[in-house]
Design an enzyme around this catalytic site. Structure first.
Site, short mmCIF file in Angstrom:
data_model
loop_
_atom_site.label_atom_id
_atom_site.label_comp_id
_atom_site.label_asym_id
_atom_site.label_seq_id
_atom_site.Cartn_x
_atom_site.Cartn_y
_atom_site.Cartn_z
N ASP A 441 40.92 46.16 28.42
CA ASP A 441 40.96 46.95 29.65
C ASP A 441 41.32 48.41 29.36
OD1 ASP A 441 40.83 47.35 32.38
OD2 ASP A 441 42.16 45.71 32.89
N ASP A 498 35.65 45.44 39.64
CA ASP A 498 36.77 44.65 40.15
C ASP A 498 36.42 44.07 41.51
OD1 ASP A 498 38.36 44.91 38.01
OD2 ASP A 498 39.74 46.37 38.88
C1 DGJ Z 1 41.84 45.90 35.88
C2 DGJ Z 1 40.74 44.90 35.62
O1 DGJ Z 1 39.51 45.45 35.97
C3 DGJ Z 1 41.08 43.62 36.36
O2 DGJ Z 1 40.03 42.71 36.24
C4 DGJ Z 1 42.36 43.07 35.82
O3 DGJ Z 1 42.18 42.69 34.49
C5 DGJ Z 1 43.46 44.10 35.95
N1 DGJ Z 1 43.09 45.37 35.39
C6 DGJ Z 1 44.72 43.64 35.27
O4 DGJ Z 1 45.71 44.57 35.32
#
Ligand code: DGJ
Length: 697
Positions: A441, A498
């Site tokens: 991430d 997301d």
């Molecule tokens: C952002 C990501 O895009 C989410 O899917 C998740 O993993 C969160 N971060 C976790 O903090």
């Protein structure tokens, strides 16, 4: 006197002409030329004479247009605080197998400009990049430098661009060509949700499925700039460059390299260009330890538990996921340091013993015992000030640290000690636990836009991958904020957004499909009530959206009713049966006659099978569903077609006798009929995706 070179792939020829040894112009980029085309004559035929109000020469629109050459549009190179004032002349063209390498020299500044080109006849994509070399001792600093500049076609009236935001990536917009420069930049130090570094150029008579179209994409995960400029004389140039917020010195042993620009051209509409990009990603960019392994169905616990990790709950979720047919269980954020929320612990990559007193071993064993593999979330480039790492090394940060993003700062990857620290942390995790996947991430824009931060990230990823070749990595940046061909040379898939809102996701996936193939596009069935939109959709709709890409689940599985669990199980089984076709076939976005219907289909390589997904997003203006014309089929072949989700046909919208397809029968029609009359789908409620399969009779 001029010299010409040509680059060929089955669907395109690109001709470069160097006038009196000056930097070459791309004088032709279109349909494949006959082998015996007289390139000199072609090049000469493109010349224009100056007209009133112009300089007495027509400046070259070369691969790196320069002011010194009289070019009055945006220059391709900025050096020592000025647009480049050099005058490069051809020095040599060393032989390169299956490619082109041209070296140009500017004697006064003792610099060289190198052009590199690699056409791939298997994928129909040409890779282009350039470099600047300093042969002398005088200081040379690059402020910006574009990859080889291409002329945009004259028979196009608009550019298809990609923009977006968190939870709304890959939105498309059409921007008309007009005199002046259209500039898109990402100053985020990452590819960005907002400004994707790629465009499509449909020509005036083209669509998704037919006509001449062009595509360009800069494979770069840092800041970038795109300029599409129409000059007053009507010529058009397209520049793509990496951005940087400080000049970069070029010394004898440190040339400046632009990222690779990937270009393609097709006569099969924008789908032809996309299919070339997909094939290039599959064949030349991605590297898998085991390329034949089907892309596994994921379960990700993020929207189920967030930071609230309880071993018994996660064990229970693992059991439930396995029962549904999941193949990879992913433990997301919350397992390390004292990570109870997003204000703390990034940088402290050891298991939180308050939550996991015995470590992650028991969960990993449970996951494996249930026939799944185990994946883990990390965000290595980042650090919270509330962490042991920050307390020990406040000097490891990138930039001034004035602004935080999601409460976090960024580590400076150019520091060897930071590189080693991160490698050791991740190496230890991958050595201790049987992990086959990392979700990598990256949740904030960088405080400084430096290409070396990106290059060192690539290097770190490669170091990890050579130590752990079986581990796959998914690129994620608050969803799809870092997705491009550059990062995909070092990772294997991406988290597109997301947003698990199926309506949004269907559009996001369509936008991403211009460049990226379905099997690397992660897509999850989300919770009943979507956490990022508050909306609710049918399980059929959600499962079809996820099941058209790299399918996964992301929800508290305990919320599923028995009926829903059975639906999910069935959807996963269907996906597994279908993924061979989806993940190795050709994706065709359809030209729907109804703008409320967003449809795509997938054909297998010999066009003997297909699956169609037709999404009714909003209610239509008219009462009857308009016939949907298919694409990519063999006109002569007879296909047995079936509507797979007949159960979703709503009686109130379809009263009385129904056509055989809608009544659930197998219908046999030729490819010609399907592509020219089209499929008559049911009249639908919005937020329904019709799935039609077809196979050769
Ligand atoms: C952002 C990501 O895009 C989410 O899917 C998740 O993993 C969160 N971060 C976790 O903090």
């Amino acid at each position: 006197m001029n010299r010409c070179w040509r680059l060929d792939t089955p669907a395109q020829t690109l001709v470069l002409a160097s006038w009196n040894d000056r930097l070459p112009e791309i004088v032709y980029w279109s349909a494949p030329l006959p082998e015996d085309e007289d390139l000199q004559a072609l090049a000469e035929s493109t010349r224009m004479a100056p007209t009133g109000g112009m300089l007495d020469i027509v400046a070259d629109l070369s691969v790196a247009p320069e002011q010194a050459g009289g070019f009055l549009g945006h220059p391709a190179i900025g050096r020592n605080g000025l647009p480049m004032q050099s005058y490069f002349l051809l020095e040599t063209a060393p032989f390169v197998e299956n490619g082109l390498h041209l070296i140009y020299h500017d004697a006064p500044s003792q610099t060289q400009y190198h052009l590199h080109a690699r056409p791939d006849p298997k994928t129909d994509v040409i890779e282009l990049w350039s470099s600047l070399h300093n042969l002398g001792e005088s200081p040379c600093e690059v402020d910006f430098m574009a990859a080889p500049v291409l002329p945009a076609p004259q028979n196009s009236s608009e550019i298809l661009e990609f923009s977006g935001r968190w939870c709304g990536e890959f939105q498309t917009s059409r921007v008309p060509w007009a005199v002046g420069a259209r500039m898109r930049e990402s100053w985020e130090g990452r590819t960005s949700h907002t400004d994707f570094p790629g465009i499509m150029i449909p020509t005036t008579a083209s669509s998704e499925t037919s006509g001449e179209a062009f595509g360009l994409h800069l494979g770069w995960s840092g800041g970038h700039r795109m300029i599409a400029e129409e000059l007053s004389d009507g010529r058009r140039q397209i520049q793509f460059a990496a951005l940087q917020d400080a000049a970069i010195p070029v010394t004898k042993d440190r040339p400046y390299h632009t990222p690779k620009l990937y270009v393609s051209r097709s006569e099969r509409g924008m789908n032809g260009v996309s299919q070339a990009f997909h094939s290039h990603v599959r064949q030349n960019i991605l590297r898998y330890a085991d390329a034949d392994r089907p892309r596994p169905v994921h379960y990700n616990c993020w929207e189920a538990v967030y930071f609230d990790h309880k071993p018994d709950v996660l064990m229970d979720l693992a059991d439930r996921a396995a029962d549904l047919g999941v193949e990879r269980f992913v433990l997301d954020d919350g397992w390390f340091g004292q990570r109870d929320d997003d204000t703390t612990s990034l940088g402290d990559w050891s298991v939180d013993r308050r939550k996991w007193p015995d470590g992650l071993g028991a969960l990993v064993e449970k996951v494996k015992a249930r026939g799944m593999t185990f994946g883990l979330w990390v965000e290595p480039e980042m650090v919270n000030e509330e962490s042991d790492l920050y307390r020990a090394h406040p000097d490891w940060m990138l930039g001034t640290g004035r602004y935080k993003g999601r409460n976090q700062q960024v580590l400076s990857l150019r520091r060897p000690d930071v590189q080693d620290f991160l490698f050791i942390q991740i190496d230890q995790l991958l050595t201790e636990y049987d992990i086959d996947y990392l979700k990598w991430d990256h949740n904030r824009a960088l405080p400084s836009v430096r290409p070396d931060q990106t290059l060192y990230l690539y290097r770190l990823l490669d170091r990890i991958r050579s130590a752990h070749p079986n581990v796959e990595i998914e690129t994620c940046a608050s969803g799809g904020g870092r997705v491009d061909f550059g990062i995909l040379e070092h990772t294997q898939r991406f988290w597109a957004s997301d947003s698990n809102d199926a309506y949004e996701r269907w559009k996001i996936q369509r936008g991403a499909s211009y460049f990226f193939p379905p099997e690397i596009t992660g897509s999850h069935i989300g919770p009943r009530l979507c956490h990022t939109s508050g909306r609710q959709f049918s399980m059929d709709f959600k499962a079809t959206v996820a099941g058209s890409r790299a399918m996964g689940l992301e929800m508290d599985l305990r919320e599923l009713t028995e009926t829903e669990a059975a639906q999910v199980k069935q959807a996963i089984a269907t996906f597994k049966a279908r993924r061979g076709l989806l993940h190795n076939g050709d994706l065709h976005r359809l030209d729907s006659a109804d703008h409320n219907v967003l449809a795509e289909m997938h054909t297998n390589p010999d066009r003997s099978e297909f699956v169609l997904f037709a999404g009714q997003m909003q209610p239509s203006a008219q009462q009857f569903a308009r016939p949907l014309r298919l694409s990519g089929l063999d006109p002569e072949t007879k296909y047995n077609i079936r509507l797979e989700n007949v159960d979703a046909v709503v009686e109130v919208m379809n009263r009385g006798p129904k056509n055989p397809l809608i009544a659930g029968e197998t219908v046999t029609l030729s490819g010609t009929a399907l592509m020219h009359r089209g499929v008559q789908l049911p009249n639908s409620f919005p937020n329904t995706i019709w799935t039609v399969t077809g196979e050769r009779q």
